[in-house]
Design a protein around this motif. Structure first.
Motif, short mmCIF file in Angstrom:
data_model
loop_
_atom_site.label_atom_id
_atom_site.label_comp_id
_atom_site.label_asym_id
_atom_site.label_seq_id
_atom_site.Cartn_x
_atom_site.Cartn_y
_atom_site.Cartn_z
N PRO A 9 67.51 38.95 117.58
CA PRO A 9 68.67 39.29 117.94
C PRO A 9 69.81 38.23 117.87
N LEU A 10 70.76 38.33 117.33
CA LEU A 10 71.86 37.45 117.17
C LEU A 10 72.53 37.12 118.41
N PRO A 11 72.74 36.15 119.12
CA PRO A 11 73.23 35.83 120.34
C PRO A 11 74.92 35.73 120.40
N ARG A 12 75.36 36.07 121.37
CA ARG A 12 76.84 36.31 121.58
C ARG A 12 77.44 35.16 121.23
N SER A 13 76.75 33.74 121.03
CA SER A 13 77.39 32.51 120.85
C SER A 13 77.67 32.57 119.23
N PHE A 14 76.76 33.22 118.52
CA PHE A 14 76.97 33.43 117.20
C PHE A 14 78.15 34.10 116.73
N PHE A 15 78.75 34.83 117.56
CA PHE A 15 80.22 35.35 117.15
C PHE A 15 81.19 34.70 117.83
N ASP A 16 80.86 33.72 118.89
CA ASP A 16 82.09 33.18 119.68
C ASP A 16 82.31 31.75 118.64
N ARG A 17 82.76 32.02 117.49
CA ARG A 17 82.98 30.87 116.71
C ARG A 17 84.50 31.44 115.86
N PRO A 18 85.10 30.66 115.01
CA PRO A 18 86.34 31.12 114.18
C PRO A 18 85.58 32.08 113.12
N VAL A 19 86.68 32.83 112.83
CA VAL A 19 86.04 33.92 111.98
C VAL A 19 85.67 33.69 110.73
N LEU A 20 86.32 32.67 109.93
CA LEU A 20 85.93 32.31 108.74
C LEU A 20 84.48 31.58 108.68
N GLU A 21 83.87 31.20 109.96
CA GLU A 21 82.75 30.65 109.88
C GLU A 21 81.56 31.91 110.21
N VAL A 22 82.12 32.78 111.06
CA VAL A 22 81.10 33.91 111.29
C VAL A 22 80.97 34.94 110.25
N ALA A 23 82.14 35.01 109.47
CA ALA A 23 82.18 36.11 108.34
C ALA A 23 81.22 35.81 107.22
N PRO A 24 81.08 34.83 106.27
CA PRO A 24 79.89 34.64 105.38
C PRO A 24 78.66 34.46 106.03
N ASP A 25 78.55 34.00 107.34
CA ASP A 25 77.09 33.90 108.04
C ASP A 25 76.67 35.13 108.53
N LEU A 26 77.44 36.41 108.16
CA LEU A 26 76.83 37.52 108.48
C LEU A 26 76.15 38.30 107.36
N LEU A 27 76.37 37.61 106.07
CA LEU A 27 75.79 38.10 104.80
C LEU A 27 74.29 38.21 105.15
N GLY A 28 73.54 39.04 104.86
CA GLY A 28 71.96 38.96 104.89
C GLY A 28 71.51 39.33 106.26
N ARG A 29 72.49 39.66 107.26
CA ARG A 29 71.90 39.94 108.59
C ARG A 29 71.72 41.38 108.67
N THR A 30 70.80 41.90 109.55
CA THR A 30 70.61 43.26 109.72
C THR A 30 71.24 43.85 110.80
N LEU A 31 72.04 45.05 110.49
CA LEU A 31 72.89 45.73 111.44
C LEU A 31 72.16 46.98 111.73
N VAL A 32 71.91 47.25 112.98
CA VAL A 32 71.12 48.36 113.66
C VAL A 32 71.89 49.35 114.52
N HIS A 33 71.87 50.53 114.14
CA HIS A 33 72.46 51.65 114.83
C HIS A 33 71.33 52.56 115.27
N ARG A 34 71.18 52.99 116.62
CA ARG A 34 70.12 53.63 117.24
C ARG A 34 70.96 55.23 117.49
N VAL A 35 70.42 56.08 116.78
CA VAL A 35 71.01 57.51 117.00
C VAL A 35 70.10 58.36 117.54
N SER A 36 70.41 59.58 117.99
CA SER A 36 69.49 60.32 118.49
C SER A 36 68.31 60.85 117.65
N GLU A 37 68.51 61.03 116.05
CA GLU A 37 67.53 61.25 115.47
C GLU A 37 66.67 60.18 114.90
N GLY A 38 67.09 58.96 115.18
CA GLY A 38 66.06 57.68 114.87
C GLY A 38 66.93 56.28 114.71
#
Length: 220
Positions: A9-38
Motif C-alpha cells: 500500500p502507498l503510505p500517506r506520506s506519498f500524497f503529502d507532497r507537492p501535486v506536481l511530484e505526486v501526479a506523475p508518480d501515480l502512473l503505474g500505481r494500482t487503484l483498488v475499489h472494493r464493492v459488494s460484488e467483489g
C-alpha cells in the motif's frame, strides 16, 4: 503487463507532497475499489494535476466551498465530483492539509474485476476502453459521490486504496496541456501519461461554449 505489480500500500506520506511530484508518480500505481460484488483493480495510465489557489483550472482556485472542501483536507483522501449533470470524476488529494490540491485520475487499465466493469460500460468496444477517460474510469469502477472524502490510506478494509503497482520507466512518462481546460489554466503542462499505452484517452483542447441566439440577442 509482464511484471507482477507490487501490492504494498502507498503510505500517506506519498500524497503529502507537492501535486506536481505526486501526479506523475501515480502512473503505474494500482487503484483498488472494493464493492459488494467483489474487487476492482486498475493500473493508472493517465492523470492531471490541479494546484488549488495558484491554478485557475482548479475547483479550489477561488477558495473553499461545500463542494471542494475535501481538497483542503488531509492528503490521501478521495475527492469525487459530479459534472455535466451525469458523470462522476475521481481525484486524490495531495499536499499539506489546508492547501488544496489534487490529482484527477483520467485513465487506466483494468487489471481485475473487468467482469464487474463491463456491464457499467456497455459502450466500450474492448477492455482497453473501459476506463479510457475520467468519467469512464469512475463509471467502470463504480465510483460515486458516496466515496467523496474516503481515506485511501485507511488500510486493507477501506473501500478505496492505492498499491505500489508497477511504475513505468521515466523515459515513458509524457506530459502536456490538460484536457478541456481553458482560460489562464490552459497552458499548464500538467497532464501526465504513459507513452503509447492504449488505455490513455485522446487529448482534446478546451472548446468555449457557444452562445445561443434568442430574438436577435445572445444568451449564455
Amino acid at each position: 503487463m509482464s511484471e507482477t505489480p507490487d501490492r504494498t500500500p502507498l503510505p500517506r506520506s506519498f500524497f503529502d507532497r507537492p501535486v506536481l511530484e505526486v501526479a506523475p508518480d501515480l502512473l503505474g500505481r494500482t487503484l483498488v475499489h472494493r464493492v459488494s460484488e467483489g474487487v476492482l483493480e486498475l493500473r493508472l495510465t493517465e492523470v492531471e494535476a490541479y494546484a488549488g489557489a495558484v491554478d485557475p483550472g482548479s475547483h479550489a482556485f477561488r477558495g473553499r466551498t461545500a463542494r471542494n472542501a475535501v481538497m483542503f483536507g488531509p492528503p490521501g483522501h478521495v475527492y469525487v465530483y459530479f459534472t455535466y449533470g451525469m458523470w462522476h470524476c475521481m481525484n486524490l488529494v495531495c499536499g499539506p492539509e489546508g492547501e488544496a490540491s489534487g490529482v484527477l485520475l483520467r485513465a487506466g487499465e483494468v487489471l481485475r474485476g473487468a467482469d464487474l466493469a463491463r456491464p457499467r460500460r456497455r459502450s466500450a468496444r474492448s477492455d482497453r476502453e473501459l476506463a479510457k477517460g475520467p468519467a469512464r474510469l469512475a463509471t467502470a469502477l463504480g465510483i460515486g459521490l458516496s466515496l467523496n472524502g474516503t481515506d485511501a490510506c485507511a488500510g486493507p478494509d477501506a473501500p478505496v486504496g492505492l498499491l505500489t503497482g508497477t511504475p513505468p520507466a521515466p523515459e515513458l512518462v509524457r506530459y502536456g496541456p490538460r484536457t478541456g481546460v481553458g482560460g489562464d489554466g490552459a497552458p499548464h503542462p500538467w497532464r501526465f501519461w504513459i507513452d503509447d499505452d492504449p488505455t490513455v484517452s485522446p487529448y482534446r483542447p478546451h472548446t468555449p461554449r457557444k452562445r445561443r441566439l434568442d430574438s436577435g440577442r445572445a444568451t449564455a
